[in-house]
Design an enzyme around this catalytic site. Structure first.
Site, PDB file in Angstrom:
ATOM      1  N   SER A  37      -4.659   8.315  -8.011  1.00 19.48           N
ATOM      2  CA  SER A  37      -3.618   7.286  -7.970  1.00 19.48           C
ATOM      3  C   SER A  37      -3.477   6.710  -6.568  1.00 19.48           C
ATOM      4  CB  SER A  37      -2.289   7.876  -8.441  1.00 19.48           C
ATOM      5  OG  SER A  37      -1.250   6.922  -8.333  1.00 19.48           O
ATOM      6  N   GLU A  38      -3.487   7.571  -5.556  1.00 20.54           N
ATOM      7  CA  GLU A  38      -3.374   7.095  -4.178  1.00 20.54           C
ATOM      8  C   GLU A  38      -4.605   6.284  -3.777  1.00 20.54           C
ATOM      9  OE1 GLU A  38      -2.385  10.004  -1.298  1.00 20.54           O
ATOM     10  OE2 GLU A  38      -0.442  10.480  -2.207  1.00 20.54           O
ATOM     11  N   PHE A  39      -5.764   6.687  -4.263  1.00 19.20           N
ATOM     12  CA  PHE A  39      -6.979   5.924  -3.966  1.00 19.20           C
ATOM     13  C   PHE A  39      -6.848   4.490  -4.465  1.00 19.20           C
ATOM     14  CE2 PHE A  39     -10.903   4.295  -5.939  1.00 19.20           C
ATOM     15  CZ  PHE A  39     -11.616   3.993  -4.784  1.00 19.20           C
TER      16      PHE A  39
END
Length: 415
Positions: free
Chosen positions: A56-58
């Site tokens: 998700s952060e990527f």
């Protein structure tokens, strides 16, 4: 205390490694990182380090990575992950020059990693609390940025026992925060290096929306049917408690088709999910053009497809709202479809905002879920109206990536 937590985590990882494929791969991946850096890092090249704790952060970092590579291809990208799913899904990501796990945040690992990587600058998300990495980056005078950050007053950083950790955040060169509340909280603590610029995730999901990735088997699933199906529900990142709402309703409405993407994908989880479905269903990995037309429910057992699958839905249910927190609602909202989720959404800034915008709805229990779905099935104009508000919500909140890139360029961090 921080070091003790790290030691306990490392111990647990080693204990579980013989019994867990995920833990074993993470442990091996961290050990391989130093070899990867030694083999792949080009001498005299300028590397920009992006760290994503999760997949998700990527997705939040991805728009900035690609903007930098398009505008300044001479820069190399080092991409690190902490999570198994993030690394396994993106280990062949074409825009990064080196991809590896980030070793645990111990003093020894930090020094060894930064000696091998030699980044010219670093980027973290929301923000990442790798305190030893931050401390060493500051010591080496390497600029470090936090993008798409959110802060709230209940975070341990702003309690009496979090003061020492708050001071470590002064290692950041600049904070790009998502909302005004985060800006106020940081400025109250005498952080002057803060700007409100929104969430880069909006840019990413809109990019996926514009690509409109074609998935032939999904087309076959929706087009081939013995009877006409009036509604397709996409259920993404679901947990068993989410499915306890969705599946009884689905079983009672033959006019529906369902595509379900469980949050965890393993043999046991998939087997239990299939057992609970009383209509013809099929795993995506087992689907072919010849057998997919006979099923009413498709279970996606591949990572990475969900953002593109939402385009096939008339409505979306986002899981996690009966667990710790609702997952990413923007991937579905970008396609202009109504977004439903459970009651534990307060920690999701986007979920709160889409409710205000009128593009999302929350179901507290099975009865409320049924009432909402009945209305969406019966009143097509209402379904369309809510969907349009969801799509507008995403479209109007784009632009965070451009703000960050402009700052980096004008401040000559990128030359």
């Amino acid at each position: 205390m921080y070091s003790l937590i790290l030691d306990l985590y490392a111990l647990m990882l080693r204990l579980f490694a013989p019994f867990s494929k995920k833990a074993n791969r993470m442990l091996k991946g961290e050990k391989q990182t130093f070899t990867i850096l030694k083999k792949k890092r080009e001498v005299n090249a300028s590397y920009i380090w992006f760290h994503a704790a999760s997949l998700s952060e990527f997705e939040q970092e991805r728009p900035l990575i690609e903007r930098i590579k398009k505008e300044k291809p001479e820069y190399k990208i080092l991409l690190t992950f902490f999570s198994f799913s993030g690394y396994e899904t993106q280990k062949y990501y074409a825009w990064a020059d080196i991809i590896c796990y980030l070793p645990l945040d111990t003093n020894h690992n930090v020094v060894r990693f930064l000696n091998g990587a030699e980044p010219t600058m670093a980027f973290f998300i929301q923000p990442d609390f790798c305190f030893n990495y931050l401390d060493e980056l500051a010591f080496r005078n390497i600029p470090v940025f936090s993008i798409s950050s959110i802060f709230h007053r209940k975070q341990f950083l702003f309690r009496w026992y979090g003061k020492s950790y708050l001071n470590i955040l002064r290692s950041y060169t600049y904070f790009f925060v998502q909302n005004e509340e985060s800006h106020i909280i940081l400025t109250e603590k005498e952080f002057n290096n803060v700007i409100v610029n929104g969430n880069t995730r909006f840019d990413r999901v809109f990019e996926i929306y514009e690509q409109k990735k074609h998935l032939p088997l999904i087309d076959e699933f929706l087009n081939k049917s013995e009877t006409h199906k009036s509604c397709t529900l996409i259920a993404g990142n679901t947990y068993p408690k989410d499915e306890n709402l969705i599946l009884p309703y689905f079983d009672q409405h033959p006019e529906m088709k369902l595509i379900i993407v469980p949050h965890t994908i393993n043999k046991s989880r998939l087997r239990n999910l299939q057992y609970k479905i009383n209509r013809p269903c099929l795993l995506y990995s087992q689907a072919t053009k010849s057998n997919i037309g006979g099923c009413d429910c498709l279970i996606i057992d591949w990572y990475g497809l969900l953002p593109s699958i939402y385009r096939y839905g008339n409505a979306a249910y986002i899981g996690g709202g009966f667990h710790s927190c609702t997952h990413n609602i923007l991937e579905a909202a970008a396609y202009g479809i109504p977004v439903l989720f459970g009651p534990n959404y307060q920690r999701s800034h986007e979920a709160c905002d889409i409710l205000t915008a009128g593009g999302g709805m929350t179901a507290l229990d099975a009865a409320e879920f049924s009432r909402i779905m009945d209305a969406l099935l019966i009143y097509s104009h209402w379904q369309q109206e809510i969907g349009e508000k969801a799509g507008k919500f995403v479209a109007e909140n784009r632009g965070a990536t451009e703000t960050i890139y402009s700052y980096l360029y004008q401040s000559e961090y990128i030359k």
